[in-house]
Design a protein around this motif. Structure first.
Motif, mmCIF file in Angstrom:
data_model
loop_
_atom_site.group_PDB
_atom_site.id
_atom_site.type_symbol
_atom_site.label_atom_id
_atom_site.label_comp_id
_atom_site.label_asym_id
_atom_site.label_seq_id
_atom_site.Cartn_x
_atom_site.Cartn_y
_atom_site.Cartn_z
ATOM 1 N N VAL A 96 0.919 -1.284 -0.008
ATOM 2 C CA VAL A 96 0.068 0.031 0.124
ATOM 3 C C VAL A 96 0.958 1.270 -0.092
ATOM 4 C CG1 VAL A 96 -1.997 1.218 1.216
ATOM 5 C CG2 VAL A 96 -1.476 -1.182 1.667
ATOM 6 N N VAL A 97 0.635 2.252 -1.075
ATOM 7 C CA VAL A 97 1.396 3.484 -0.897
ATOM 8 C C VAL A 97 0.576 4.521 -0.047
ATOM 9 C CG1 VAL A 97 2.433 5.162 -2.251
ATOM 10 C CG2 VAL A 97 2.400 2.630 -3.073
ATOM 11 N N ASP A 98 1.253 4.984 0.853
ATOM 12 C CA ASP A 98 0.414 5.874 1.735
ATOM 13 C C ASP A 98 0.072 7.327 0.897
ATOM 14 O OD1 ASP A 98 -0.909 6.841 4.020
ATOM 15 O OD2 ASP A 98 0.719 8.330 4.220
ATOM 16 N N GLY A 99 -1.105 7.627 0.849
ATOM 17 C CA GLY A 99 -1.550 8.927 -0.138
ATOM 18 C C GLY A 99 -1.706 8.413 -1.514
ATOM 19 N N GLU A 100 -1.805 7.526 -1.940
ATOM 20 C CA GLU A 100 -1.970 7.016 -3.341
ATOM 21 C C GLU A 100 -2.967 5.991 -3.560
ATOM 22 O OE1 GLU A 100 1.571 6.395 -5.460
ATOM 23 O OE2 GLU A 100 2.558 8.351 -5.029
ATOM 24 N N PRO A 101 -4.419 6.306 -3.589
ATOM 25 C CA PRO A 101 -4.879 7.741 -3.619
ATOM 26 C C PRO A 101 -5.048 8.346 -2.122
ATOM 27 C CG PRO A 101 -6.488 6.080 -4.163
ATOM 28 C CD PRO A 101 -5.453 5.351 -3.926
ATOM 29 N N ASP A 102 -5.310 7.502 -1.336
ATOM 30 C CA ASP A 102 -5.814 7.962 0.153
ATOM 31 C C ASP A 102 -4.713 7.782 0.997
ATOM 32 O OD1 ASP A 102 -8.352 8.721 -0.807
ATOM 33 O OD2 ASP A 102 -8.918 6.772 -0.631
ATOM 34 N N VAL A 103 -4.789 9.018 1.950
ATOM 35 C CA VAL A 103 -3.747 8.381 3.200
ATOM 36 C C VAL A 103 -4.619 7.518 3.921
ATOM 37 C CG1 VAL A 103 -2.688 10.836 3.244
ATOM 38 C CG2 VAL A 103 -4.597 10.512 4.694
ATOM 39 N N LEU A 104 -3.737 6.565 4.874
ATOM 40 C CA LEU A 104 -4.402 5.558 5.419
ATOM 41 C C LEU A 104 -4.857 6.072 6.913
ATOM 42 C CD1 LEU A 104 -2.848 3.852 3.449
ATOM 43 C CD2 LEU A 104 -2.561 2.061 5.144
ATOM 44 N N GLY A 105 -6.173 5.823 7.416
ATOM 45 C CA GLY A 105 -6.543 6.093 8.694
ATOM 46 C C GLY A 105 -5.608 5.152 9.600
ATOM 47 N N ALA A 106 -5.903 5.508 10.958
ATOM 48 C CA ALA A 106 -5.071 4.974 12.168
ATOM 49 C C ALA A 106 -5.543 3.349 12.053
ATOM 50 C CB ALA A 106 -5.379 5.597 13.614
ATOM 51 N N ALA A 107 -6.775 2.927 11.771
ATOM 52 C CA ALA A 107 -7.306 1.876 12.007
ATOM 53 C C ALA A 107 -6.606 0.969 10.964
ATOM 54 C CB ALA A 107 -8.599 1.873 12.117
ATOM 55 N N GLU A 108 -6.720 1.645 9.783
ATOM 56 C CA GLU A 108 -6.145 0.702 8.380
ATOM 57 C C GLU A 108 -4.658 0.695 8.507
ATOM 58 O OE1 GLU A 108 -8.129 2.694 4.518
ATOM 59 O OE2 GLU A 108 -7.803 4.250 6.101
ATOM 60 N N LEU A 109 -3.779 1.433 9.290
ATOM 61 C CA LEU A 109 -2.337 1.322 9.586
ATOM 62 C C LEU A 109 -2.326 0.304 10.379
ATOM 63 C CD1 LEU A 109 -0.718 4.847 9.904
ATOM 64 C CD2 LEU A 109 -0.091 2.997 8.378
ATOM 65 N N ASP A 110 -3.199 0.127 11.271
ATOM 66 C CA ASP A 110 -2.928 -0.824 12.496
ATOM 67 C C ASP A 110 -3.277 -2.349 11.728
ATOM 68 O OD1 ASP A 110 -2.520 -1.625 15.139
ATOM 69 O OD2 ASP A 110 -4.664 -2.072 15.581
ATOM 70 N N ALA A 111 -3.871 -2.427 10.662
ATOM 71 C CA ALA A 111 -4.050 -3.504 9.980
ATOM 72 C C ALA A 111 -2.633 -4.046 8.996
ATOM 73 C CB ALA A 111 -5.307 -3.706 9.090
ATOM 74 N N VAL A 112 -1.933 -3.136 8.977
ATOM 75 C CA VAL A 112 -0.476 -3.357 8.193
ATOM 76 C C VAL A 112 0.385 -4.077 9.016
ATOM 77 C CG1 VAL A 112 1.350 -2.263 7.038
ATOM 78 C CG2 VAL A 112 -1.105 -1.617 6.290
ATOM 79 N N ASP A 113 1.321 -4.823 8.392
ATOM 80 C CA ASP A 113 2.526 -5.585 9.245
ATOM 81 C C ASP A 113 3.596 -4.888 9.271
ATOM 82 O OD1 ASP A 113 0.476 -7.822 9.663
ATOM 83 O OD2 ASP A 113 0.974 -8.356 7.442
ATOM 84 N N ALA A 114 3.931 -4.342 8.259
ATOM 85 C CA ALA A 114 5.282 -3.726 8.188
ATOM 86 C C ALA A 114 5.485 -2.427 7.395
ATOM 87 C CB ALA A 114 6.147 -4.736 7.391
#
Lengths: 211, 493
Positions: A96-114
């Motif tokens: 996932v590229v942050d900001g392309e198209p949307d910046v990730l919300g806190a909960a979405e980031l929490d679902a990312v591993d690395a």
């Protein structure tokens, strides 16, 4: 009288005894560590980062892709900042590229591993990586919420000590100084890694292109 | 809060507390000594650190105005607060404006000092502490006992008990299989707090440093809870004591090198965050800074004591203090315990105030053995023993007009009367010799070396001898000895 006027007035009254020349006195310069060859500075940097129980690996530019892939083994979803151009990510991952198209919300980031980022400066004496959150490093939250942070530092970015790093950093930008993974010693002073930030910090030190 | 001697007596009776403290202070002392030993010119670094803070204080008005201007230009809203109430009101107003009933907090001495959590609670706003140790203290309904490790007085079994009992009422409960392993306890805190970080709208912090020239605030931490609070919420309020100002960006250098080594015994703390106002697209988009006085200008006006405002809250003085090591932080009755608390509190609150709170403050300059270890260890060279002695004089001066006979004053007057006349002194020496002979025979304790001593004396000497042995005076004064032995020696020639 406003609180501002009153506090400033109290400060001026409290300093009435101070002579103007005492105000202008220049502070002595803090001592520097002795100069040494740059390859020794980089060696010390790696040693000190490893001392914080971070993973440290050195590699050549053309090895970087493989090393990043190895570091990300076990991760399924990886976030990268929009400006991380020269790091190839392995196939088979959800990137996932942050900001392309949307910046990730806190909960979405929490679902990312690395997360994989570049850095601005490395400080050898203290084993510190400094991020200035330029496009190749991303927003501050990016390197905070995921559990694994893979950080790419180029050898020429490593300086000897704190006084060498400060002039390279812009105080108008947000900065994050990272020395090892998140840690606490609040329970009987026994050190535990990974309380709130990433539990694993993986630093890849890339050799200079000419070297 | 009772005066220090009464509070200390209670603390000294708690053997678990003394065991926890002895272990903790010894561990930090050893770690600190090892990393300080690595720095070739530690003393020069201390001098530079002290000079940076001192020059900032001597020009504080100008730096504060510059800080305000730069912060405002960077998109922050700057507020000024004369006292704790004003500062709390600003934070509460910001929280109310966003309609929240909870805020997440970075560990901060300034917000603890002004009683922010209590003030917000009175407004129906829950303030969640997110530093692990502060969480332990908050859930335990307890007070912090150390600047750096607020839950230093709790061991792992006590912490497990607190988590099991209290976590559920504050949010995510502790897992059923919670053990007392530090890693397991930390994982429970991580899960409990992550829920709060991810939903928080308003964050509250202090600042370790504020750079006037660039309008940059600096927060130094370990766990990442600070980064969470500074980054994830939409709104951030930072309560910053006016003494936190440093003039320039480069001036951070000695301080960032001195602080982690002195406090946690690390070369650098895991996380340092700096920010200046609002950064579009990154972190809170509404930023407030409260510049707090609350007694700091009173301390600044004290020519001897103003150096206490250099303090960078490393807590090294606590860990080396023989008094702190035995009584712990609660006995000091303040969020600033230990040697630095013993001077900061009287300086910021003022000595000689009426009532029990005044008596408590006045007791703090005496909560010291004046051994000087705190001065030796202080990274910004605050001469704590000299300030303590000066404050003792201020306490005595403040009470000269009090009614009632004070044993100390009577004793001093009697001493002055007998020392001012040779015949009176000779008489006093004879009296003291008699007392020595009596004590040698009847003394209740024996000092190392075999000298007899009196235990607790009755009457005006009771307060002095309550915590000290009074050695038996020599049976013969020097002058008596001289008169007796001199002729013999001349015969020998």
């Amino acid at each position: 009288m406003s609180a501002r006027e009153e506090v400033l007035g109290r400060v001026r009254a409290a300093l009435a005894d101070v002579a103007p020349q005492a105000r202008a006195a220049v502070a002595p310069t803090a001592p520097r560590v002795p100069e040494r060859p740059h390859h020794e500075v980089v060696d010390l940097f790696c040693e000190r980062v490893a001392d914080y129980r971070a993973v440290v690996e050195r590699c050549a530019v053309d090895e970087l892709g493989d090393r990043v892939a190895a570091a990300l083994a076990g991760a399924a979803r990886v976030v990268v900042p929009p400006g991380l151009a020269d790091v190839a990510l392995p196939p088979g991952l959800t990137v996932v590229v942050d900001g392309e198209p949307d910046v990730l919300g806190a909960a979405e980031l929490d679902a990312v591993d690395a997360v994989v980022t570049a850095a601005r400066v490395g400080i050898a004496e203290t084993g510190t990586v400094v991020l200035d959150h330029a496009p190749d490093q991303g927003r501050r939250a990016l390197t905070l919420v995921p559990d694994l942070h893979v950080c790419v530092v180029r050898e020429e970015q490593v300086v000897a000590d704190v006084p060498d790093a400060l002039p390279l950093l812009d105080p108008a930008r947000p900065l994050t100084w990272i020395s090892g993974p998140s840690a606490t010693s609040d329970i009987e002073l026994s050190r535990v890694e990974g309380v709130h930030g990433p539990r694993t910090l993986h630093v890849l030190v890339v050799a200079d292109r000419e070297g | 809060m009772p005066a220090f001697p009464a509070a200390a007596r209670v603390a000294l009776a708690d053997t678990q507390l003394r065991h926890n403290l002895a272990h903790a202070t010894r561990t930090i002392r050893d770690k600190r000594a090892a990393v300080v030993g690595e720095v070739a010119q530690w003393e020069a670094l201390r001098l530079a650190g002290a000079a940076v803070k001192e020059s900032a204080l001597l020009d504080l008005d100008r730096h504060l105005e510059q800080l305000e201007e730069r912060l405002t230009a960077a998109g922050a809203t700057v507020h000024w607060a004369r006292d704790a109430e004003e500062a709390c009101a600003v934070v509460a107003a910001v929280a109310r404006a966003h309609g929240v009933d909870e805020v997440v907090k970075v560990k901060s001495m300034a917000t603890a000092e002004i009683g922010l959590n209590e003030a917000l609670a009175a407004e129906g706003i829950a303030a969640w502490e997110t530093d692990l140790a502060e969480l332990i203290v908050q859930l335990g309904g307890d007070l912090p006992s150390h600047i750096l490790v607020p839950a230093i007085h709790r061991n792992r079994a006590e912490i497990r008990e607190i988590f099991r009992r209290e976590m559920a009422a504050a949010g995510r409960p502790a897992p059923d299989d919670l053990t007392d392993e530090p890693a397991v306890l930390a994982a429970a805190a991580r899960a409990h707090l992550r829920e709060k970080f991810l939903r928080a709208k308003v964050g509250v912090s202090g600042a370790n440093f504020a750079v006037a020239e660039s309008g940059t605030l600096v927060v130094v931490e370990s766990e990442g809870n600070g980064r969470m609070c500074l980054t994830l919420p939409e709104v951030l309020v930072s309560v910053v004591g006016i003494e936190k100002v440093v003039p320039t960006w480069e001036a951070l250098d000695p301080l960032l090198r001195l602080l982690p080594r002195s406090s946690t015994g690390e070369r650098m703390n895991p996380y340092t965050s700096t920010w200046s106002g609002v950064t579009p697209g990154d972190g809170p988009q509404e930023v407030h800074v409260v510049l707090l006085d609350a007694g700091r200008t009173r301390a600044l006006a004290d020519e001897v004591g103003r150096q206490a405002l250099r303090c960078i809250r490393c807590s090294a003085c606590l860990n080396v203090c023989p008094v702190y090591e035995r009584t712990g932080g609660h006995a000091y009755g303040s969020v600033y315990p230990g040697p630095i608390g013993a001077i900061l509190n009287p300086l910021m609150k003022g000595v000689g105030q009426a009532g029990p709170e005044g008596a408590q403050t006045d007791s703090l300059p005496y909560a010291s053995s004046l051994c000087g270890a705190c001065f030796e260890v202080c990274p910004v060279r605050i001469d704590i023993p000299s300030v303590l002695v000066d404050l003792r004089a201020q306490v005595v001066d403040a009470h000269r007009g009090d009614r009632g006979v004070k044993g100390e004053a009577v004793a001093m007057r009697a001493a002055a009367w007998s020392f001012s006349d040779a015949r009176r002194l000779a008489w006093a020496e004879r009296a003291s010799g008699v007392a020595g002979r009596v004590l040698t025979r009847l003394g209740r304790t024996t000092l190392p070396g075999g000298r007899r001593a009196a235990g607790r004396l009755p009457g005006p000497g009771a307060a002095w001898t309550g915590a000290r042995d009074l050695p038996a005076p020599p049976r013969e004064s020097f002058r008596a000895w001289w008169a007796r032995t001199r002729p013999t020696q001349e015969d020998d020639r």
